[in-house]
Design an enzyme around this catalytic site. Sequence first.
Site, PDB file in Angstrom:
ATOM      1  N   ASP A  54      -7.810  -2.544 -12.666  1.00  0.00           N
ATOM      2  CA  ASP A  54      -6.457  -2.277 -12.177  1.00  0.00           C
ATOM      3  C   ASP A  54      -6.474  -0.930 -11.453  1.00  0.00           C
ATOM      4  O   ASP A  54      -6.886   0.086 -12.024  1.00  0.00           O
ATOM      5  CB  ASP A  54      -5.480  -2.253 -13.361  1.00  0.00           C
ATOM      6  CG  ASP A  54      -4.037  -2.123 -12.937  1.00  0.00           C
ATOM      7  OD1 ASP A  54      -3.236  -3.025 -13.247  1.00  0.00           O
ATOM      8  OD2 ASP A  54      -3.702  -1.099 -12.297  1.00  0.00           O
ATOM      9  N   ASN A  88       1.932   2.781  -2.377  1.00  0.00           N
ATOM     10  CA  ASN A  88       2.986   2.065  -1.638  1.00  0.00           C
ATOM     11  C   ASN A  88       4.154   2.975  -1.318  1.00  0.00           C
ATOM     12  O   ASN A  88       4.659   2.984  -0.198  1.00  0.00           O
ATOM     13  CB  ASN A  88       3.512   0.899  -2.495  1.00  0.00           C
ATOM     14  CG  ASN A  88       2.678  -0.362  -2.349  1.00  0.00           C
ATOM     15  OD1 ASN A  88       2.032  -0.570  -1.341  1.00  0.00           O
ATOM     16  ND2 ASN A  88       2.695  -1.191  -3.368  1.00  0.00           N
ATOM     17  N   ASP A 138      -1.472  -2.640   1.347  1.00  0.00           N
ATOM     18  CA  ASP A 138      -2.257  -3.875   1.561  1.00  0.00           C
ATOM     19  C   ASP A 138      -3.663  -3.541   2.054  1.00  0.00           C
ATOM     20  O   ASP A 138      -4.651  -4.170   1.640  1.00  0.00           O
ATOM     21  CB  ASP A 138      -1.569  -4.774   2.600  1.00  0.00           C
ATOM     22  CG  ASP A 138      -0.397  -5.533   2.016  1.00  0.00           C
ATOM     23  OD1 ASP A 138      -0.161  -5.422   0.796  1.00  0.00           O
ATOM     24  OD2 ASP A 138       0.283  -6.248   2.781  1.00  0.00           O
ATOM     25  N   HIS A 189       4.050  -0.269   2.208  1.00  0.00           N
ATOM     26  CA  HIS A 189       3.448  -1.484   1.675  1.00  0.00           C
ATOM     27  C   HIS A 189       2.251  -1.962   2.512  1.00  0.00           C
ATOM     28  O   HIS A 189       1.249  -2.441   1.972  1.00  0.00           O
ATOM     29  CB  HIS A 189       4.529  -2.572   1.622  1.00  0.00           C
ATOM     30  CG  HIS A 189       4.282  -3.620   0.596  1.00  0.00           C
ATOM     31  ND1 HIS A 189       3.649  -4.799   0.903  1.00  0.00           N
ATOM     32  CD2 HIS A 189       4.570  -3.674  -0.716  1.00  0.00           C
ATOM     33  CE1 HIS A 189       3.560  -5.535  -0.193  1.00  0.00           C
ATOM     34  NE2 HIS A 189       4.119  -4.877  -1.192  1.00  0.00           N
ATOM     35  N   GLU A 248      -2.165  -5.486  -8.085  1.00  0.00           N
ATOM     36  CA  GLU A 248      -3.325  -4.592  -7.922  1.00  0.00           C
ATOM     37  C   GLU A 248      -4.321  -4.786  -9.060  1.00  0.00           C
ATOM     38  O   GLU A 248      -5.115  -3.908  -9.368  1.00  0.00           O
ATOM     39  CB  GLU A 248      -2.840  -3.132  -7.796  1.00  0.00           C
ATOM     40  CG  GLU A 248      -2.520  -2.392  -9.081  1.00  0.00           C
ATOM     41  CD  GLU A 248      -1.350  -2.916  -9.908  1.00  0.00           C
ATOM     42  OE1 GLU A 248      -0.867  -4.025  -9.663  1.00  0.00           O
ATOM     43  OE2 GLU A 248      -0.948  -2.203 -10.842  1.00  0.00           O
TER      44      GLU A 248
HETATM   45  N1  LIG Z   1       0.914  -3.275  -0.916  1.00  0.00           N
HETATM   46  C1  LIG Z   1       0.949  -4.128  -1.937  1.00  0.00           C
HETATM   47  N2  LIG Z   1       1.407  -3.737  -3.125  1.00  0.00           N
HETATM   48  C2  LIG Z   1       1.436  -4.603  -4.154  1.00  0.00           C
HETATM   49  C3  LIG Z   1       0.991  -5.924  -3.997  1.00  0.00           C
HETATM   50  N3  LIG Z   1       1.135  -6.549  -5.188  1.00  0.00           N
HETATM   51  C4  LIG Z   1       1.641  -5.642  -6.070  1.00  0.00           C
HETATM   52  N4  LIG Z   1       1.820  -4.440  -5.440  1.00  0.00           N
HETATM   53  C5  LIG Z   1       2.354  -3.197  -5.958  1.00  0.00           C
HETATM   54  O1  LIG Z   1       1.515  -2.674  -6.966  1.00  0.00           O
HETATM   55  C6  LIG Z   1       2.292  -1.708  -7.699  1.00  0.00           C
HETATM   56  C7  LIG Z   1       1.939  -1.828  -9.160  1.00  0.00           C
HETATM   57  O2  LIG Z   1       2.623  -0.831  -9.824  1.00  0.00           O
HETATM   58  P1  LIG Z   1       2.535  -0.602 -11.380  1.00  0.00           P
HETATM   59  O3  LIG Z   1       2.438  -1.930 -12.075  1.00  0.00           O
HETATM   60  O4  LIG Z   1       3.649   0.300 -11.732  1.00  0.00           O
HETATM   61  O5  LIG Z   1       1.162   0.079 -11.622  1.00  0.00           O
HETATM   62  P2  LIG Z   1       0.513   1.394 -11.036  1.00  0.00           P
HETATM   63  O6  LIG Z   1       1.424   2.177 -10.156  1.00  0.00           O
HETATM   64  O7  LIG Z   1      -0.790   0.999 -10.407  1.00  0.00           O
HETATM   65  O8  LIG Z   1       0.261   2.234 -12.318  1.00  0.00           O
HETATM   66  P3  LIG Z   1      -0.883   2.039 -13.422  1.00  0.00           P
HETATM   67  O9  LIG Z   1      -1.394   0.644 -13.316  1.00  0.00           O
HETATM   68  O10 LIG Z   1      -0.197   2.288 -14.699  1.00  0.00           O
HETATM   69  O11 LIG Z   1      -1.937   3.028 -13.116  1.00  0.00           O
HETATM   70  C8  LIG Z   1       3.762  -2.025  -7.405  1.00  0.00           C
HETATM   71  O12 LIG Z   1       4.270  -1.025  -6.569  1.00  0.00           O
HETATM   72  C9  LIG Z   1       3.703  -3.337  -6.636  1.00  0.00           C
HETATM   73  O13 LIG Z   1       4.732  -3.455  -5.666  1.00  0.00           O
HETATM   74  C10 LIG Z   1       0.539  -6.331  -2.702  1.00  0.00           C
HETATM   75  O14 LIG Z   1       0.134  -7.473  -2.461  1.00  0.00           O
HETATM   76  N5  LIG Z   1       0.518  -5.412  -1.717  1.00  0.00           N
END
Ligand SMILES: Nc1nc2c(ncn2[C@@H]2O[C@H](COP(=O)(O)OP(=O)(O)OP(=O)(O)O)[C@@H](O)[C@H]2O)c(=O)[nH]1
Length: 302
Positions: A183, A191, A200, A196, A226
């Site tokens: 992760d 983002n 990506d 966004h 992610e």
């Molecule tokens: N650009 C992009 N962002 C994505 C995609 N799928 C998920 N995300 C983003 O991934 C982020 C995940 O955030 P969190 O689950 O809070 O996790 P994190 O910020 O990585 O924090 P930790 O995992 O705790 O380190 C969110 O902002 C989602 O919008 C995608 O296909 N593209």
Amino acid sequence: MGQAGASGDGVPSFADTATLRWMGDISPYAVLLVDGDGAIRQANAKAGTLFGYGAEEMVGLSIETLVPEGDRQRHGELRETYLAAPRERPMGAGRELQALHRSGEVIPVEIALVPVDVAGTRMVMVSAIDLSVRKALEAQLHHQANHDPLTGLVNRYHFEELLAREIERGQRYGGGFALIMLDIDHFKAVNDTYGHLEGDKVLRRFAEELTGKIRAADTLARWGGEEFMLLLPGTDIAGARALAEAIRVAVNGCRMPVPGQVTVSLGVTGYRNGESVWGLLKRVDEALYAAKLAGRDQVVVL
Ligand SMILES: Nc1nc2c(ncn2[C@@H]2O[C@H](COP(=O)(O)OP(=O)(O)OP(=O)(O)O)[C@@H](O)[C@H]2O)c(=O)[nH]1
């Protein structure tokens, strides 16, 4: 027209080829009339187009001309067996085979066979359709159903299938495997800071970096957002831990499309004989969660 009824064994019989020619002309398929020696006696325009000949040019050719070289002998034998006890084989019965285009290209076709008697001589009417477009479309749909469009990696649905298969293989033949769940840390901040679309690009770059680090037998999947998952057949915990650590270091040093450093947390576990997919996934998720709790940018093995 010259239809004369049916032979004693129920095979349609014709006084001459006129009706069959007319049927070929109105058929949506490529149609060939083939005699008992395998010689083409009649071909419609669609057959010419399908196989790359003029329709009249096909007359007199052996039907085996349209069969790839490696299959010719077998085709000849099958033809003889068929002629000894001919039955109607309609289109849609799944008789798919490879045919040879004049250019040398091998094309997938589906064929239907109908025995006919023409002026007392047993022949076979062969109808064929080109399956190339359908096959290409099926392959494309299959790929789309099993892959993530952003990264091109295997998707979660397909990964779960592969995982179930690996467990079954392990139970039948022995041999373990390991799982790594990854992760990206604080991805939300990427983002939020760069947008966004830049996020990506980071996901794509991350996937590329990992793809370069794994073996052909390993499967890397986008689990969602992610999160990523790695299936490592024939790998023990020590090997999986070493790979996870190498990935962590590589991601640290990877030039990303956005400024600053991207880090990743990784959970590692090995399959324990007899356990369910659910138990395995739960443990690897717990390992990843422990890596996050312990401060991120690290590997935890459970
Ligand atoms: N650009 C992009 N962002 C994505 C995609 N799928 C998920 N995300 C983003 O991934 C982020 C995940 O955030 P969190 O689950 O809070 O996790 P994190 O910020 O990585 O924090 P930790 O995992 O705790 O380190 C969110 O902002 C989602 O919008 C995608 O296909 N593209």
